[in-house]
Design a protein around this motif. Structure first.
Motif, PDB file in Angstrom:
ATOM      1  N   CYS A  81       0.854  -1.180   0.000  1.00  0.00           N
ATOM      2  CA  CYS A  81       0.000   0.000   0.000  1.00  0.00           C
ATOM      3  C   CYS A  81       0.889   1.229   0.000  1.00  0.00           C
ATOM      4  O   CYS A  81       1.732   1.397   0.868  1.00  0.00           O
ATOM      5  N   LEU A  82       0.718   2.081  -0.991  1.00  0.00           N
ATOM      6  CA  LEU A  82       1.481   3.333  -1.033  1.00  0.00           C
ATOM      7  C   LEU A  82       0.542   4.487  -0.724  1.00  0.00           C
ATOM      8  O   LEU A  82      -0.504   4.610  -1.348  1.00  0.00           O
ATOM      9  N   ASN A  83       0.910   5.318   0.225  1.00  0.00           N
ATOM     10  CA  ASN A  83       0.176   6.559   0.420  1.00  0.00           C
ATOM     11  C   ASN A  83       0.928   7.639  -0.335  1.00  0.00           C
ATOM     12  O   ASN A  83       1.933   8.140   0.137  1.00  0.00           O
ATOM     13  N   LEU A  84       0.438   7.953  -1.524  1.00  0.00           N
ATOM     14  CA  LEU A  84       1.132   8.918  -2.387  1.00  0.00           C
ATOM     15  C   LEU A  84       0.770  10.331  -1.975  1.00  0.00           C
ATOM     16  O   LEU A  84      -0.400  10.653  -1.783  1.00  0.00           O
ATOM     17  N   ILE A  85       1.789  11.162  -1.864  1.00  0.00           N
ATOM     18  CA  ILE A  85       1.533  12.546  -1.481  1.00  0.00           C
ATOM     19  C   ILE A  85       2.141  13.483  -2.515  1.00  0.00           C
ATOM     20  O   ILE A  85       3.361  13.491  -2.720  1.00  0.00           O
ATOM     21  N   ASP A  86       1.285  14.229  -3.189  1.00  0.00           N
ATOM     22  CA  ASP A  86       1.743  15.207  -4.172  1.00  0.00           C
ATOM     23  C   ASP A  86       1.966  16.518  -3.426  1.00  0.00           C
ATOM     24  O   ASP A  86       1.189  16.881  -2.548  1.00  0.00           O
ATOM     25  N   THR A  87       3.033  17.201  -3.768  1.00  0.00           N
ATOM     26  CA  THR A  87       3.369  18.412  -2.999  1.00  0.00           C
ATOM     27  C   THR A  87       3.512  19.620  -3.913  1.00  0.00           C
ATOM     28  O   THR A  87       3.593  19.494  -5.132  1.00  0.00           O
ATOM     29  N   ALA A  88       3.559  20.782  -3.278  1.00  0.00           N
ATOM     30  CA  ALA A  88       3.851  22.011  -4.008  1.00  0.00           C
ATOM     31  C   ALA A  88       5.306  21.945  -4.448  1.00  0.00           C
ATOM     32  O   ALA A  88       6.154  21.429  -3.732  1.00  0.00           O
ATOM     33  N   GLY A  89       5.587  22.446  -5.647  1.00  0.00           N
ATOM     34  CA  GLY A  89       6.950  22.408  -6.175  1.00  0.00           C
ATOM     35  C   GLY A  89       7.910  23.188  -5.292  1.00  0.00           C
ATOM     36  O   GLY A  89       7.554  24.206  -4.693  1.00  0.00           O
ATOM     37  N   ILE A  90       9.138  22.681  -5.206  1.00  0.00           N
ATOM     38  CA  ILE A  90      10.141  23.340  -4.371  1.00  0.00           C
ATOM     39  C   ILE A  90      10.831  24.423  -5.184  1.00  0.00           C
ATOM     40  O   ILE A  90      11.450  24.142  -6.214  1.00  0.00           O
ATOM     41  N   ARG A  91      10.709  25.665  -4.749  1.00  0.00           N
ATOM     42  CA  ARG A  91      11.491  26.745  -5.362  1.00  0.00           C
ATOM     43  C   ARG A  91      11.507  27.934  -4.417  1.00  0.00           C
ATOM     44  O   ARG A  91      10.634  28.082  -3.572  1.00  0.00           O
ATOM     45  N   GLU A  92      12.482  28.785  -4.625  1.00  0.00           N
ATOM     46  CA  GLU A  92      12.530  30.055  -3.923  1.00  0.00           C
ATOM     47  C   GLU A  92      11.358  30.886  -4.422  1.00  0.00           C
ATOM     48  O   GLU A  92      11.170  31.010  -5.627  1.00  0.00           O
ATOM     49  N   THR A  93      10.542  31.393  -3.527  1.00  0.00           N
ATOM     50  CA  THR A  93       9.404  32.174  -3.972  1.00  0.00           C
ATOM     51  C   THR A  93       9.086  33.282  -2.979  1.00  0.00           C
ATOM     52  O   THR A  93       9.365  33.164  -1.797  1.00  0.00           O
ATOM     53  N   SER A  94       8.496  34.364  -3.507  1.00  0.00           N
ATOM     54  CA  SER A  94       8.124  35.451  -2.595  1.00  0.00           C
ATOM     55  C   SER A  94       6.622  35.415  -2.329  1.00  0.00           C
ATOM     56  O   SER A  94       6.125  36.101  -1.447  1.00  0.00           O
ATOM     57  N   ASP A  95       5.904  34.576  -3.085  1.00  0.00           N
ATOM     58  CA  ASP A  95       4.465  34.438  -2.872  1.00  0.00           C
ATOM     59  C   ASP A  95       4.225  33.725  -1.543  1.00  0.00           C
ATOM     60  O   ASP A  95       4.708  32.623  -1.317  1.00  0.00           O
ATOM     61  N   LEU A  96       3.463  34.379  -0.681  1.00  0.00           N
ATOM     62  CA  LEU A  96       3.299  33.881   0.688  1.00  0.00           C
ATOM     63  C   LEU A  96       2.639  32.503   0.721  1.00  0.00           C
ATOM     64  O   LEU A  96       3.109  31.582   1.382  1.00  0.00           O
ATOM     65  N   VAL A  97       1.535  32.347  -0.048  1.00  0.00           N
ATOM     66  CA  VAL A  97       0.807  31.072  -0.033  1.00  0.00           C
ATOM     67  C   VAL A  97       1.688  29.960  -0.584  1.00  0.00           C
ATOM     68  O   VAL A  97       1.763  28.861  -0.040  1.00  0.00           O
TER      69      VAL A  97
END
Ligand SMILES: Nc1nc2c(ncn2[C@@H]2O[C@H](COP(=O)(O)OP(=O)(O)O)[C@@H](O)[C@H]2O)c(=O)[nH]1
Ligand SMILES: [Mg+2]
Length: 458
Positions: free
Chosen positions: A270-286
Motif C-alpha cells: 500500500c502506497l500513500n502517495l503525497i503530491d506536494t507544491a513544487g520546491i522553489r525560492e518564492t516570494s508568494d506567501l501562499v
C-alpha cells in the motif's frame, strides 16, 4: 464463572441482504427460547443439538418481528466459549434494530464494543495478541496487512513470545532452586550457560523488533512523497499512478499549493502517495507555505520520488532537493523524456546511490519500471513472506524493547560478576514485560483500552 448475557448487531448498519444479531452468555438459550418460534412449533432451541441452524420467526409476544435463521453454539465451542446464538435476520436497519430490541427485552443486555472478543480472551480461547489481531483483521486495508493479522490471529506472535519466556523462566527457576538448595544444586559455571541463553533470547527479541519497521509499512502503508521543482510533472505522475485526474495539472508553475494524498496498491504494497507544491525560492506567501509543507511531509516520508523535468536545465532548487534526499530512501525520475532532453543521468549530481529512471508522465512510459523499482526497495523485493512474523503493534514493540533492556542488564550483571539473585530480578522483569504482550498479568485498564477499539458486535 457466571456472566450476564450480552447481545449486539454484529453487521454494519446499512440496508443489506442479511444482518446478524449475536447473543452470548449463560442465559443465551433462555433468551432465544422466549423470542424464537420454530415454524413447526415442535421444540425449543434449548433442546436442539449444538452447531445446528434453524428456521423460524422472532416474535415479541403475539407480534411477529422477522423471519430468520438461527445458529446455536453451545459452550465452549463458540467464539466467546459461552453459549452463543446468531440470528440471521433480514438486513434492513429497522428490522435488525427491532430484533435486537426484542432480544434485549427478553433479558439480554447490550454488549459493549469488543465485548464478545473480550470474553474470548477472558475465557482463555485467545491471548491478548490474538485479540488485537482481530481488530487488525477488521481494519486491514490491504492484502498484506490482512495476511499478517491472520498469522497473528493464529498465534505466531504468541508462540514466539512464549518460547523466549520459557527459556527465561527455566534459567530463573534454576537460579532460585540453587539459591534455595546450594548443597545439591551448584551455580558453578552457570553464568556461562546463562549468558549463552540470554544472548540467544536477546537475538530473538532483536529480530522481532527489527521487523516492526516493515510491520508498520504493512499496516499503515508506505508514505511516498513526490518532490520536485514546479512544473516538473509531479501532479501528472500522481494522477497517472492513481489512475484518475486527482490533482490539477497546468503549465503554470506553482499550481499545486497544498499537499494531496491518495492511496494506491502496488503488488500487494500500500502506497500513500503525497503530491506536494513544487520546491522553489518564492516570494508568494501562499506558495511559500506550500513549499514548507512539502519539505515537512518529505521529512516524514518512507520513500521520496524526486521528479525532474529533463527538458530544462537543473538549478539551485534541484541542488537543495538532492542534498535533502541524500540520506533518504528515494528514486529519481527524469520526466518529459518525450521532449528533447537537456539532462541525462550523469548530469544529476547524486550525493549517494539512488535508482534513476527515465519516464514520460504525458506518454505514460517508464511507469512499469518505476513500479518494479518501488516494489524492490521494500521487503527486499520479496513480499510473499511465508513464515515471517512482522510486529505491527506498537504496544508489542515497546514491550519487546523493554524486555531486551532487562536482558541486556543481565549480561552486564554477569560481566560484573554480580551475585546470582541480581540476575533473577532482571530475568523476571523481562518475563513479565513479555507477558503483557500476550495478556498475562496485564491490568484491567489496559484490557479495557484495547477492547474499546473494537466495533459493536465484535
Ligand atoms: N511533454 C510533457 N509534458 C509533461 C509531462 N509531464 C507533465 N507535463 C506537463 O508539464 C506541466 C506541469 O505538470 P504538473 O504535473 O502540473 O507539474 P507539477 O507542477 O510538478 O505538479 C503540465 O502542462 C503537464 O501537462 C511529460 O512527461 N511530458
Ligand atoms: Mg503540481
Amino acid at each position: 464463572m457466571k456472566t450476564d448475557t450480552i447481545a449486539a448487531i454484529a453487521t454494519g448498519l446499512s440496508n443489506a441482504g442479511i444482518s446478524i444479531v449475536r447473543i452470548s452468555g449463560d442465559q443465551a438459550f433462555a433468551v432465544i427460547d422466549k423470542v424464537f418460534q420454530i415454524k413447526s412449533k415442535a421444540k425449543r432451541l434449548s433442546e436442539m443439538e449444538s452447531h445446528t441452524v434453524h428456521y423460524g420467526y422472532i416474535v415479541d409476544g403475539e407480534e411477529l418481528i422477522d423471519e430468520v435463521m438461527v445458529v446455536i453454539m453451545r459452550a465452549p465451542r463458540s467464539y466467546t466459549m459461552e453459549d452463543s446464538i446468531e440470528i440471521d435476520c433480514h438486513g434492513g436497519i429497522t428490522v435488525t434494530k427491532k430484533v435486537l430490541e426484542t432480544v434485549l427485552k427478553a433479558g439480554a443486555r447490550i454488549a459493549e464494543p469488543g465485548e464478545f472478543t473480550k470474553r474470548a480472551f477472558l475465557n482463555g480461547r485467545i491471548d491478548l495478541s490474538q485479540a488485537e489481531a482481530v481488530i487488525d483483521v477488521i481494519h486491514a486495508n490491504n492484502e498484506l496487512a490482512l495476511k499478517n493479522s491472520m498469522k497473528q490471529l493464529k498465534g505466531n506472535v504468541l508462540h514466539k513470545v512464549k518460547e523466549v519466556r520459557q527459556s527465561i523462566l527455566l534459567d530463573t527457576a534454576y537460579i532460585e532452586a540453587a539459591l534455595d538448595d546450594p548443597e545439591h544444586i551448584s551455580l558453578e559455571g552457570f553464568s556461562d550457560k546463562l549468558r549463552e541463553n540470554v544472548m540467544g533470547s536477546i537475538k530473538e527479541l532483536s529480530n522481532l523488533i527489527d521487523t516492526s519497521e516493515n510491520g508498520r509499512l504493512i499496516k499503515e502503508g508506505i508514505r511516498t512523497v513526490i518532490l520536485g521543482r514546479p512544473n516538473a510533472g509531479k501532479s501528472s505522475l500522481l494522477n497517472l499512478m492513481v489512475g484518475e485526474e486527482r490533482a490539477i495539472v497546468t503549465d503554470i508553475a506553482g499550481t499545486t499549493r497544498d499537499t494531496i494524498e491518495e492511496s494506491i496498491f502496488l503488488n500487494g504494497l500500500c502506497l500513500n502517495l503525497i503530491d506536494t507544491a513544487g520546491i522553489r525560492e518564492t516570494s508568494d506567501l501562499v506558495e511559500k507555505l506550500g513549499v514548507e509543507k512539502s519539505l515537512k511531509s518529505a521529512k516524514e516520508a518512507d520513500l521520496i520520488i524526486y521528479v525532474i523535468d529533463a527538458s530544462t536545465p537543473l538549478n539551485q532548487d534541484d541542488d537543495e532537493i538532492l542534498e535533502f534526499i541524500k540520506d533518504r530512501k528515494a528514486i529519481v525520475l527524469l520526466n518529459k523524456t518525450d521532449l528533447e532532453s537537456v539532462i541525462e543521468e550523469k548530469d544529476v549530481n547524486l550525493l549517494s546511490t539512488k535508482p534513476i529512471l527515465k519516464i514520460s508522465a504525458l506518454n505514460q512510459t517508464g511507469i512499469k519500471e518505476l513500479e518494479k523499482t518501488i516494489t524492490e526497495m521494500f521487503f527486499e523485493g520479496n513480499i510473499s513472506f511465508n513464515d515471517e512474523i512482522y510486529i505491527t503493534n506498537v504496544r508489542h514493540k515497546n514491550a519487546l524493547v523493554e524486555a531486551r533492556v532487562s536482558l541486556e542488564q543481565v549480561i552486564v550483571s554477569i560481566e560484573n560478576e554480580m551475585p546470582e539473585d541480581f540476575f533473577s530480578i532482571d530475568l523476571m522483569n523481562a518475563y513479565e514485560v513479555l507477558g503483557t504482550i500476550i495478556g498475562e498479568a496485564v491490568d484491567e485498564d489496559l484490557v479495557n483500552t484495547i477492547f474499546k477499539e473494537f466495533c459493536m458486535g465484535k
